[in-house]
Design a protein around this motif. Sequence first.
Motif, PDB file in Angstrom:
ATOM      1  N   GLN A  28      40.298  25.631  39.581  1.00  8.94           N
ATOM      2  CA  GLN A  28      41.039  25.375  38.341  1.00  8.94           C
ATOM      3  C   GLN A  28      42.092  24.328  38.638  1.00  8.94           C
ATOM      4  O   GLN A  28      42.454  24.108  39.798  1.00  8.94           O
ATOM      5  CB  GLN A  28      41.656  26.662  37.792  1.00  8.94           C
ATOM      6  CG  GLN A  28      42.836  27.191  38.567  1.00  8.94           C
ATOM      7  CD  GLN A  28      43.372  28.498  37.979  1.00  8.94           C
ATOM      8  OE1 GLN A  28      42.975  29.577  38.398  1.00  8.94           O
ATOM      9  NE2 GLN A  28      44.274  28.391  37.022  1.00  8.94           N
ATOM     10  N   ASP A  38      44.719  35.766  29.827  1.00  8.71           N
ATOM     11  CA  ASP A  38      44.626  34.621  28.921  1.00  8.71           C
ATOM     12  C   ASP A  38      45.615  34.733  27.766  1.00  8.71           C
ATOM     13  O   ASP A  38      46.052  33.714  27.218  1.00  8.71           O
ATOM     14  CB  ASP A  38      43.195  34.490  28.381  1.00  8.71           C
ATOM     15  CG  ASP A  38      42.210  34.043  29.448  1.00  8.71           C
ATOM     16  OD1 ASP A  38      42.651  33.515  30.485  1.00  8.71           O
ATOM     17  OD2 ASP A  38      40.987  34.236  29.255  1.00  8.71           O
ATOM     18  N   LYS A  39      45.978  35.971  27.397  1.00 14.18           N
ATOM     19  CA  LYS A  39      46.963  36.191  26.328  1.00 14.18           C
ATOM     20  C   LYS A  39      48.386  36.324  26.883  1.00 14.18           C
ATOM     21  O   LYS A  39      49.306  36.669  26.141  1.00 14.18           O
ATOM     22  CB  LYS A  39      46.587  37.450  25.539  1.00 14.18           C
ATOM     23  CG  LYS A  39      45.310  37.298  24.719  1.00 14.18           C
ATOM     24  CD  LYS A  39      45.025  38.518  23.859  1.00 14.18           C
ATOM     25  CE  LYS A  39      44.561  39.688  24.694  1.00 14.18           C
ATOM     26  NZ  LYS A  39      44.129  40.842  23.841  1.00 14.18           N
ATOM     27  N   THR A  58      47.809  24.754  36.773  1.00 17.55           N
ATOM     28  CA  THR A  58      47.719  26.030  36.068  1.00 17.55           C
ATOM     29  C   THR A  58      47.481  27.206  37.014  1.00 17.55           C
ATOM     30  O   THR A  58      47.419  28.357  36.550  1.00 17.55           O
ATOM     31  CB  THR A  58      46.586  26.000  35.035  1.00 17.55           C
ATOM     32  OG1 THR A  58      45.325  25.939  35.717  1.00 17.55           O
ATOM     33  CG2 THR A  58      46.723  24.818  34.096  1.00 17.55           C
ATOM     34  N   ARG A  81      42.243  35.993  39.974  1.00 17.32           N
ATOM     35  CA  ARG A  81      41.455  35.480  38.854  1.00 17.32           C
ATOM     36  C   ARG A  81      40.019  35.215  39.277  1.00 17.32           C
ATOM     37  O   ARG A  81      39.077  35.581  38.581  1.00 17.32           O
ATOM     38  CB  ARG A  81      42.088  34.216  38.275  1.00 17.32           C
ATOM     39  CG  ARG A  81      41.280  33.616  37.114  1.00 17.32           C
ATOM     40  CD  ARG A  81      41.991  32.464  36.463  1.00 17.32           C
ATOM     41  NE  ARG A  81      43.042  32.924  35.576  1.00 17.32           N
ATOM     42  CZ  ARG A  81      42.848  33.286  34.307  1.00 17.32           C
ATOM     43  NH1 ARG A  81      41.635  33.264  33.777  1.00 17.32           N
ATOM     44  NH2 ARG A  81      43.861  33.655  33.560  1.00 17.32           N
ATOM     45  N   GLU A 105      36.738  37.187  37.794  1.00 23.06           N
ATOM     46  CA  GLU A 105      35.606  36.478  37.197  1.00 23.06           C
ATOM     47  C   GLU A 105      34.294  36.915  37.844  1.00 23.06           C
ATOM     48  O   GLU A 105      33.277  37.098  37.160  1.00 23.06           O
ATOM     49  CB  GLU A 105      35.798  34.966  37.347  1.00 23.06           C
ATOM     50  CG  GLU A 105      36.899  34.408  36.461  1.00 23.06           C
ATOM     51  CD  GLU A 105      37.389  33.049  36.929  1.00 23.06           C
ATOM     52  OE1 GLU A 105      38.167  32.425  36.160  1.00 23.06           O
ATOM     53  OE2 GLU A 105      37.057  32.610  38.048  1.00 23.06           O
ATOM     54  N   LEU A 116      40.985  39.780  32.487  1.00 23.14           N
ATOM     55  CA  LEU A 116      41.018  38.334  32.266  1.00 23.14           C
ATOM     56  C   LEU A 116      41.528  38.006  30.865  1.00 23.14           C
ATOM     57  O   LEU A 116      42.298  37.058  30.680  1.00 23.14           O
ATOM     58  CB  LEU A 116      39.620  37.747  32.472  1.00 23.14           C
ATOM     59  CG  LEU A 116      39.140  37.679  33.932  1.00 23.14           C
ATOM     60  CD1 LEU A 116      37.656  37.369  33.972  1.00 23.14           C
ATOM     61  CD2 LEU A 116      39.933  36.646  34.721  1.00 23.14           C
ATOM     62  N   ALA A 117      41.106  38.802  29.880  1.00 23.51           N
ATOM     63  CA  ALA A 117      41.578  38.583  28.514  1.00 23.51           C
ATOM     64  C   ALA A 117      43.083  38.811  28.418  1.00 23.51           C
ATOM     65  O   ALA A 117      43.801  38.065  27.739  1.00 23.51           O
ATOM     66  CB  ALA A 117      40.829  39.504  27.542  1.00 23.51           C
ATOM     67  N   SER A 177      50.078  38.338  34.422  1.00 23.45           N
ATOM     68  CA  SER A 177      49.822  37.109  35.164  1.00 23.45           C
ATOM     69  C   SER A 177      48.963  37.463  36.366  1.00 23.45           C
ATOM     70  O   SER A 177      49.076  38.566  36.926  1.00 23.45           O
ATOM     71  CB  SER A 177      51.129  36.448  35.609  1.00 23.45           C
ATOM     72  OG  SER A 177      51.825  37.273  36.515  1.00 23.45           O
TER      73      SER A 177
END
Length: 264
Positions: free
Chosen positions: A256, A192-193, A260, A203, A207, A188-189, A197
Amino acid sequence: MDMSPPSDQPMPADGPKVIPAATLVIFRTATAGGPPELLMVQRAKEMRFAGGAAVFPGGRVDQADRELARAILPDEAEEIAAARIAAIRETLEETGLMVATRSAVTAAQAAEARQMLLEDGRLAPVLDHFGWELEPERLSFFAHWCPPWEGAFDTRFFVIDLGTGAVDIQVDATENTRLFWASAAGALAMADKAEISVIFPTRRNLERLARFASHLEALDDIASHPVRRIHPRIEIRDGAEWLTIPADLGYPVDGQPRATAQRG
């Protein structure tokens, strides 16, 4: 109210024409301690589904998977049994890992088995050649996702634990461009960076998986949340369109903003 058929059943004939598929979340013990690591593959950008995205190994269920499932798991619903076989087969094809065999498999055997599979496409001859006996029940049914549109992948997710994780893996270089191990939180990190993808289902599953300190914790969570087919849907939240899932299936995040969400 969820009116989709049970997860051990195919999509009804009057529903969207979907493609049965299976995915395997492979746990291993992290060498440096900490949360378990998961094996992910990065899809080639040219692939129709999830091009360029990082996903778990998997693919569509073939007719040969169904035939083998009927022979090995005659008492289990065919949709789940065939998905187990497909998850095992696709994992070997995409990563070089042979999982869920009763006897140990060496790296050399796995490499030879993979080549046989790539040439023939069926898992049954591979098992016969090596005398391997499958234990597909070692794959625990974790989740079931299916977007409600024509041509969607009707995907059953399973989890399995490798334990030590001291194994050889090699990307197939046709559908995927690389393999990597990462904790769920680490993946996940990375997303986020923008280092990788991830599509909407991946995702949400990352989580959920990030909450588990071990494979056993994952199994406990699975036992307390019976699997249902998840149909992501659009709803309006604070005036914006959100892609959402039901809130009672064990996922800590149930949506979400649509803008996005990468949908594959």
